[in-house]
Design a protein around this motif. Structure first.
Motif, PDB file in Angstrom:
ATOM      1  N   UNK A 148      39.698  43.578  21.549  1.00  0.00           N
ATOM      2  CA  UNK A 148      40.034  42.458  22.427  1.00  0.00           C
ATOM      3  C   UNK A 148      39.434  41.232  21.760  1.00  0.00           C
ATOM      4  N   UNK A 149      40.268  40.363  21.244  1.00  0.00           N
ATOM      5  CA  UNK A 149      39.816  39.186  20.508  1.00  0.00           C
ATOM      6  C   UNK A 149      39.625  38.032  21.485  1.00  0.00           C
ATOM      7  N   UNK A 150      38.408  37.557  21.568  1.00  0.00           N
ATOM      8  CA  UNK A 150      38.025  36.571  22.570  1.00  0.00           C
ATOM      9  C   UNK A 150      37.595  35.273  21.907  1.00  0.00           C
ATOM     10  N   UNK A 151      38.140  34.180  22.411  1.00  0.00           N
ATOM     11  CA  UNK A 151      37.761  32.865  21.918  1.00  0.00           C
ATOM     12  C   UNK A 151      38.195  31.804  22.899  1.00  0.00           C
ATOM     13  N   UNK A 152      37.792  30.575  22.652  1.00  0.00           N
ATOM     14  CA  UNK A 152      38.179  29.481  23.535  1.00  0.00           C
ATOM     15  C   UNK A 152      39.700  29.338  23.593  1.00  0.00           C
ATOM     16  N   UNK A 153      40.211  29.085  24.787  1.00  0.00           N
ATOM     17  CA  UNK A 153      41.664  29.012  24.948  1.00  0.00           C
ATOM     18  C   UNK A 153      42.167  27.585  25.140  1.00  0.00           C
ATOM     19  N   UNK A 154      41.356  26.599  24.769  1.00  0.00           N
ATOM     20  CA  UNK A 154      41.791  25.216  24.903  1.00  0.00           C
ATOM     21  C   UNK A 154      42.736  24.836  23.761  1.00  0.00           C
ATOM     22  N   UNK A 165      43.657  43.436  12.394  1.00  0.00           N
ATOM     23  CA  UNK A 165      44.858  44.261  12.242  1.00  0.00           C
ATOM     24  C   UNK A 165      44.832  44.993  10.901  1.00  0.00           C
ATOM     25  N   UNK A 166      44.439  44.296   9.847  1.00  0.00           N
ATOM     26  CA  UNK A 166      44.336  44.919   8.519  1.00  0.00           C
ATOM     27  C   UNK A 166      43.292  46.028   8.490  1.00  0.00           C
ATOM     28  N   UNK A 167      42.275  45.902   9.338  1.00  0.00           N
ATOM     29  CA  UNK A 167      41.227  46.923   9.414  1.00  0.00           C
ATOM     30  C   UNK A 167      41.650  48.107  10.282  1.00  0.00           C
ATOM     31  N   UNK A 168      42.867  48.080  10.811  1.00  0.00           N
ATOM     32  CA  UNK A 168      43.388  49.219  11.560  1.00  0.00           C
ATOM     33  C   UNK A 168      43.273  49.123  13.071  1.00  0.00           C
ATOM     34  N   UNK A 169      42.965  47.944  13.583  1.00  0.00           N
ATOM     35  CA  UNK A 169      42.853  47.765  15.028  1.00  0.00           C
ATOM     36  C   UNK A 169      44.185  47.332  15.626  1.00  0.00           C
ATOM     37  N   UNK A 170      44.429  47.767  16.834  1.00  0.00           N
ATOM     38  CA  UNK A 170      45.468  47.173  17.671  1.00  0.00           C
ATOM     39  C   UNK A 170      44.754  46.037  18.393  1.00  0.00           C
ATOM     40  N   UNK A 171      45.191  44.817  18.189  1.00  0.00           N
ATOM     41  CA  UNK A 171      44.470  43.643  18.668  1.00  0.00           C
ATOM     42  C   UNK A 171      45.182  43.011  19.857  1.00  0.00           C
ATOM     43  N   UNK A 172      44.407  42.723  20.883  1.00  0.00           N
ATOM     44  CA  UNK A 172      44.877  41.952  22.030  1.00  0.00           C
ATOM     45  C   UNK A 172      44.134  40.631  22.013  1.00  0.00           C
ATOM     46  N   UNK A 173      44.887  39.525  22.061  1.00  0.00           N
ATOM     47  CA  UNK A 173      44.299  38.182  22.082  1.00  0.00           C
ATOM     48  C   UNK A 173      44.939  37.393  23.211  1.00  0.00           C
ATOM     49  N   UNK A 220      40.439  48.610  28.266  1.00  0.00           N
ATOM     50  CA  UNK A 220      40.975  49.553  27.281  1.00  0.00           C
ATOM     51  C   UNK A 220      40.395  49.350  25.887  1.00  0.00           C
ATOM     52  N   UNK A 221      39.712  48.236  25.681  1.00  0.00           N
ATOM     53  CA  UNK A 221      39.209  47.902  24.349  1.00  0.00           C
ATOM     54  C   UNK A 221      38.067  48.816  23.923  1.00  0.00           C
ATOM     55  N   UNK A 222      38.026  49.093  22.636  1.00  0.00           N
ATOM     56  CA  UNK A 222      36.894  49.796  22.042  1.00  0.00           C
ATOM     57  C   UNK A 222      35.789  48.810  21.679  1.00  0.00           C
ATOM     58  N   UNK A 223      36.181  47.549  21.448  1.00  0.00           N
ATOM     59  CA  UNK A 223      35.233  46.502  21.087  1.00  0.00           C
ATOM     60  C   UNK A 223      35.830  45.153  21.484  1.00  0.00           C
ATOM     61  N   UNK A 224      34.956  44.241  21.918  1.00  0.00           N
ATOM     62  CA  UNK A 224      35.338  42.844  22.131  1.00  0.00           C
ATOM     63  C   UNK A 224      34.794  42.076  20.933  1.00  0.00           C
ATOM     64  N   UNK A 225      35.683  41.403  20.226  1.00  0.00           N
ATOM     65  CA  UNK A 225      35.303  40.623  19.054  1.00  0.00           C
ATOM     66  C   UNK A 225      35.393  39.147  19.440  1.00  0.00           C
ATOM     67  N   UNK A 226      34.281  38.425  19.288  1.00  0.00           N
ATOM     68  CA  UNK A 226      34.224  37.047  19.745  1.00  0.00           C
ATOM     69  C   UNK A 226      34.317  36.040  18.601  1.00  0.00           C
ATOM     70  N   UNK A 227      35.021  34.966  18.871  1.00  0.00           N
ATOM     71  CA  UNK A 227      35.075  33.824  17.961  1.00  0.00           C
ATOM     72  C   UNK A 227      34.029  32.805  18.413  1.00  0.00           C
ATOM     73  N   UNK A 228      33.658  31.862  17.555  1.00  0.00           N
ATOM     74  CA  UNK A 228      32.695  30.837  17.963  1.00  0.00           C
ATOM     75  C   UNK A 228      33.166  30.120  19.232  1.00  0.00           C
ATOM     76  N   UNK A 229      32.219  29.858  20.119  1.00  0.00           N
ATOM     77  CA  UNK A 229      32.521  29.183  21.367  1.00  0.00           C
ATOM     78  C   UNK A 229      32.827  30.126  22.517  1.00  0.00           C
ATOM     79  N   UNK A 230      32.665  31.427  22.295  1.00  0.00           N
ATOM     80  CA  UNK A 230      32.987  32.430  23.322  1.00  0.00           C
ATOM     81  C   UNK A 230      31.808  32.817  24.195  1.00  0.00           C
TER      82      UNK A 230
END
Length: 117
Positions: A18-24, A42-50, A78-88
């Motif tokens: 689950x890719x998390x970051x600011x939505x502005x 995605x290249x690392x084999x994850x199904x990504x939800x953003x 459902x996520x195995x991991x939440x991956x955060x971007x700066x500002x999250x």
């Protein structure tokens, strides 16, 4: 509903991020901000939800907002991991992930330390 969704998301055996970051910003700005991390995961084999990229910029009604939130919670559960971007760091999804026991890792740490592997 969250538990049923989590089971169905894992039927294909792929790891879910689950890719998390600011939505502005405009939709184009959000895509530009999320694309590098989305592609790397995605290249690392994850199904990504953003959700910040895939969800509409504005909800049309309270019912629509509840539907969007329901979809976000299902994907988060459902996520195995939440991956955060700066500002999250102050986004509500982090508290929900913690409550659900889903690990939260910054994108930088994910890349540098293979914390998402």
């Amino acid at each position: 509903m969250i538990n049923r969704a989590a089971e169905s998301y894992r039927q294909d055996g792929m790891r879910r991020a689950y890719l998390l970051g600011p939505s502005h910003g405009t939709p184009a700005e959000r895509v530009a901000r999320f694309r590098p991390a989305f592609d790397a995961l995605t290249s690392a084999g994850f199904a990504v939800t953003a959700p910040a990229v895939s969800q509409p910029a504005a909800c049309e009604s309270a019912d629509h907002l509840l539907s969007v939130m329901d979809d976000d919670l299902d994907a988060l559960a459902a996520a195995d991991v939440v991956v955060t971007l700066p500002g999250s760091d102050r986004l509500w999804e982090i508290a929900i992930a913690d409550a659900l026991g889903v690990p939260v890792v910054s994108f930088a740490d994910c890349l540098a330390e293979r914390a998402c592997a």
